[in-house]
Design an enzyme around this catalytic site. Structure first.
Site, PDB file in Angstrom:
ATOM      1  N   HIS A 169     -98.558  87.667 -79.489  1.00  0.00           N
ATOM      2  CA  HIS A 169     -98.177  86.815 -78.356  1.00  0.00           C
ATOM      3  C   HIS A 169     -99.179  85.714 -78.028  1.00  0.00           C
ATOM      4  O   HIS A 169     -98.804  84.684 -77.484  1.00  0.00           O
ATOM      5  CB  HIS A 169     -97.877  87.659 -77.113  1.00  0.00           C
ATOM      6  CG  HIS A 169     -99.081  88.103 -76.343  1.00  0.00           C
ATOM      7  ND1 HIS A 169     -99.771  89.242 -76.655  1.00  0.00           N
ATOM      8  CD2 HIS A 169     -99.730  87.559 -75.280  1.00  0.00           C
ATOM      9  CE1 HIS A 169    -100.779  89.394 -75.817  1.00  0.00           C
ATOM     10  NE2 HIS A 169    -100.790  88.384 -74.970  1.00  0.00           N
ATOM     11  N   GLU A 196    -100.910  80.190 -78.957  1.00  0.00           N
ATOM     12  CA  GLU A 196    -101.598  79.613 -77.821  1.00  0.00           C
ATOM     13  C   GLU A 196    -103.094  79.408 -78.100  1.00  0.00           C
ATOM     14  O   GLU A 196    -103.662  78.380 -77.770  1.00  0.00           O
ATOM     15  CB  GLU A 196    -101.419  80.563 -76.631  1.00  0.00           C
ATOM     16  CG  GLU A 196    -102.108  80.134 -75.361  1.00  0.00           C
ATOM     17  CD  GLU A 196    -101.436  78.913 -74.736  1.00  0.00           C
ATOM     18  OE1 GLU A 196    -100.210  78.783 -74.933  1.00  0.00           O
ATOM     19  OE2 GLU A 196    -102.137  78.115 -74.086  1.00  0.00           O
ATOM     20  N   ASP A 197    -103.696  80.406 -78.711  1.00  0.00           N
ATOM     21  CA  ASP A 197    -105.161  80.470 -78.729  1.00  0.00           C
ATOM     22  C   ASP A 197    -105.809  80.327 -80.098  1.00  0.00           C
ATOM     23  O   ASP A 197    -107.035  80.308 -80.188  1.00  0.00           O
ATOM     24  CB  ASP A 197    -105.632  81.835 -78.186  1.00  0.00           C
ATOM     25  CG  ASP A 197    -105.428  81.915 -76.695  1.00  0.00           C
ATOM     26  OD1 ASP A 197    -105.134  80.863 -76.096  1.00  0.00           O
ATOM     27  OD2 ASP A 197    -105.556  83.019 -76.156  1.00  0.00           O
ATOM     28  N   ASP A 251     -98.334 110.978 -42.969  1.00  0.00           N
ATOM     29  CA  ASP A 251     -97.841 112.317 -42.763  1.00  0.00           C
ATOM     30  C   ASP A 251     -96.562 112.609 -43.517  1.00  0.00           C
ATOM     31  O   ASP A 251     -96.142 113.748 -43.634  1.00  0.00           O
ATOM     32  CB  ASP A 251     -97.610 112.561 -41.268  1.00  0.00           C
ATOM     33  CG  ASP A 251     -98.929 112.860 -40.589  1.00  0.00           C
ATOM     34  OD1 ASP A 251     -99.904 113.087 -41.324  1.00  0.00           O
ATOM     35  OD2 ASP A 251     -98.974 112.863 -39.354  1.00  0.00           O
TER      36      ASP A 251
END
Ligand code: MN
Length: 741
Positions: A78, A82-83, A292
């Site tokens: 993924h 992009e990177d 409670d």
């Protein structure tokens, strides 16, 4: 989902893969891993770990959702486009079109507009360099709400294209949130806020509770650290106490249900910090109240058992008002189904109970992703899957058959999401409506009163006609009147002003209420006028309504007003009441008619009757006739020994006490424009009804005749009828009873 910050090695991912994956599926994932590992080799996370660990973690979250293999492969890849130097073309060449479009979808979602414009260090959620932003409309810049809605809009649009992209994005965000403490401090709060604003709503929409609650709690910790710690500490403090109570409650419940032949799995339900916080805000309750509350979940074999278990619980402990929700009959928008209730348990403290079937439970935890879970395993789970698809389909009115998971995903995009439009309120809240919805639908969705008072609408700042169909991304502002209601036109299908059933029914309810109010007023007027004419006062409407089988006098008035209940029926019912004699306030005109009419022999009117001297029946007692030889019939009590012993059963006759006729003198006053033959017409009318006139006086003054009569009537029904008939004579203005005496 197990929270883990540590690296997950490839072997562990391979172990986690769904068993049904075949050899080629595993090969595909291995190949994707190798490409990603090589591409990210030089990169590290803020934590100092190799970047590939992030990819493996995302794939591992996806594996737990049991998504198809290509989604896991895309999860591994993924961040490559992009990177790293890997291009979409590379991926297309090596992995084909499906995985390419998934990776591309995730990459595009990464470019969502930023939530916080003020953050100069704004980066993406990932540990990567600043990326370029997609330009958004200048008008939207600057206001956080607008940017949130713009982001949500884009997110929903992306989801509409392929829901699988959203799974990858959610898994990505979940891992980034789990490791947020390594992110630079100035980024943490912003990323956490964006998670609450964007990704939690998306996870909720997809019904993936497992991801939703974890994202919420992780994000809340950074967005509101003080409140987070406060709730967390209070929870921890009470934990041992609560857990031992829950054990006892669970044992009790198992026994109770087993006695009623219901097999249930019972688990204590973990309370999530953010949901407690929201509940405290929503219900405006102090933490003590929320803390409670003990919560249990029952998982039972089928839907009838759900309701059976609910019934048993509600009869054993007192249900708390307004805490019951039937999401089985009316599932939530994201298909969540369950019964929710809360009861006051034996220790006088609240106990929350959720009841659902196994399928509903899977669906509640995994939402849309539950379908891949159904696919594996037994025939039964296949059947459940089919059933679920079927119910989804009928809920969304799907078209063609959906046979397997791949097709299901495809049709998600064409049918489910594209049947809906996502609209934004001026405040930036996203609302989804069926496609074709109009501003009026939107107005009613926001609030019923806004719908009723809707007079116009602006879409994206421009005035539009009310029949304008809304499109995804529209920001809608409703222009309202201070008061007033919907228009009848809105219900006219040909005008296309209203699309949703929800809005239509609210409009109908409004009109019904208006009519009810009018009818109520009219009905009340009619009855009051009639009672006044009959000279009746201090009437108990409550009692009258009850006797006519209405719950309230208002209901009676409404039916009277709309014509379903004639006023004569009320008067008749009324004159059968005993105290009606008191209302006449006078004694009978004649002594009661004597026994000739007192006995009515069914089918043999006028037969000579004598009272049996053996049993002396009294009026009101059950009686029976015995046909004598030559003396008509003798009347006996039904329990008379002579009757009980007689062998001549064929001589017995059904008889009943006849109506004892009495008349009462009633003074009436008639006002009319004098004319020839008026008095004559009135006396003919009275003769026609066999009414005796006991007294009459006529006064004429300037052509207005004032007649005062005393007439002898049987009951109020007759009086009412006579007065109406007299009023309908030509020239008569009014006829009413005057006060006795
Ligand atoms: Mn990532």
């Amino acid at each position: 989902m197990k929270s883990t910050n540590s690296a997950i090695p490839l072997e562990k991912l391979l172990e986690q893969l769904p068993e049904k994956y075949i050899g080629t599926d595993r090969d595909l994932i291995m190949r994707a891993y190798r490409v990603a590992e090589e591409a990210h080799r030089e990169q590290t996370r803020h934590s100092g770990e190799p970047y590939i660990n992030h990819c493996l973690s995302v794939a591992s979250i996806l594996a737990e959702l049991r998504v198809p293999p290509e989604v896991i492969a895309a999860g591994l890849l993924h961040d490559t486009v992009e990177d790293t130097s890997v291009t979409l073309a590379d991926i297309r060449r090596d992995f084909g079109e499906t995985i390419t479009s998934l990776v591309d979808g995730v990459t595009k979602l990464t470019h969502l507009p930023r939530v916080s414009r003020g953050d100069q260090h704004a980066g993406n959620d990932d540990d990567k360099q600043e990326t370029e932003e997609i330009p958004i409309a200048p008008a939207l810049l600057g206001r956080k709400e607008d940017i949130v809605s713009e982001t949500l809009r884009k997110t929903f649009l992306a989801m509409g294209k392929d829901v699988r992209v959203m799974f990858i994005k959610l898994a990505d965000r979940l891992h980034n949130m789990r490791t947020l403490s390594y992110a630079p401090e100035h980024k943490r709060k912003r990323i956490a806020q964006e998670t609450l604003d964007i990704f939690c709503p998306v996870a909720n929409r997809l019904g993936i509770w497992q991801i939703k609650w974890e994202l919420e709690d992780l994000a809340f910790r950074y967005v509101n650290p003080t409140k987070y710690r406060e709730i967390a500490e209070l929870l921890t403090e009470k934990r041992p106490d609560r857990e031992s109570q829950l054990e006892t409650i669970k044992e009790n419940l198992v026994q109770l249900l087993a006695q009623n032949n219901i097999k249930a799995e019972i688990s204590g339900r973990p309370k999530h910090i953010y949901s407690i916080y929201k509940k405290m805000q929503k219900k405006d309750k102090p933490f003590d109240m929320v803390r409670d509350v003990r919560a249990v979940r029952l998982i039972v074999p089928d839907i009838p058992s759900c309701y059976a278990a609910l019934g048993i619980i509600h009869t054993s402990w007192r249900p708390i008002k307004d805490e019951f929700d039937d999401y089985i009959a009316a599932p939530k928008d994201n298909f969540y189904q369950s019964l929710h209730t809360a009861v006051i348990y034996e220790d006088r403290r609240p106990l929350e109970v959720q009841i659902r079937t196994h399928d509903m439970h899977l669906n509640a935890e995994y939402g849309i992703a539950a379908h891949w879970r159904y696919k594996e395993g037994t025939k039964q789970s296949d059947k459940n899957y089919e059933q679920h698809i079927n119910s989804l389909r009928s809920m969304m009115e799907w078209g063609p058959d959906v046979r397997d998971a791949a097709e299901f995903v495809e049709s998600m995009h064409t049918d489910v999401f594209q049947d809906r439009v996502y609209i934004f309120t001026p405040r930036g809240d996203a609302i989804d409506l069926p496609a074709g919805s109009t501003p009026i639908d939107f107005a009613y969705h926001v609030h019923t009163d806004i719908g009723h008072c809707c007079r116009g609408a602006r879409i994206n700042g421009k005035l539009v006609p009310l029949y304008q169909e809304l499109k995804t991304g529209d920001q809608v502002e409703i222009l309202t009147a201070k008061r007033g209601g919907p228009s009848r036109d809105w219900l006219n299908v040909n005008l296309g002003l209203v699309k949703t059933q929800r809005a239509r029914s609210k409009i109908k309810v409004w009109f019904k209420k208006q009519e009810d109010e009018q009818n109520l007023q009219q009905g009340r007027d009619t009855l009051e006028k009639e009672l006044q004419r009959l000279g009746l006062k201090d009437i108990n409407f409550e009692k009258m309504a009850r006797e006519l089988n209405y719950k309230t006098p208002d209901e009676m008035f409404i039916e009277l007003g709309n014509g379903d209940l004639p006023v004569s029926k009320i008067i008749k019912q009324f004159s059968q009441q005993e105290e009606v004699l008191d209302i006449f306030e006078i004694s009978p005109a004649h002594s009661p008619a004597t026994s000739t009419n007192a006995i009515e022999v069914v089918g043999l009117k006028g037969m000579l009757t004598t009272m049996g001297r053996c049993c002396n029946p009294m009026p009101g007692e059950p009686i029976i006739g015995f046909v004598t030889r030559g003396r008509g019939a003798t009347i006996h009590r039904q329990d008379c020994p002579n009757i009980l012993q007689t062998k001549d059963r064929e001589r017995l006759l059904q008889v009943s006490w006849g109506h004892i006729e009495r008349t009462y003198p009633v003074p009436i006053k008639i006002k009319a424009y004098d004319r020839q033959g008026l008095v004559n017409d009135i006396s003919n009318l009275l003769a026609d009804e066999s009414i005796n006139i006991a007294d009459v006086a006529v006064n004429t003054n300037r052509s207005i005749a004032d007649l005062r009569l005393v007439i002898e009537v049987k009951d109020l029904t007759q009086l009412s009828r006579i007065l109406t008939r007299i009023e309908n004579l030509p020239n008569v203005m009014e006829a009413h009873r005057t006060n006795p005496g």
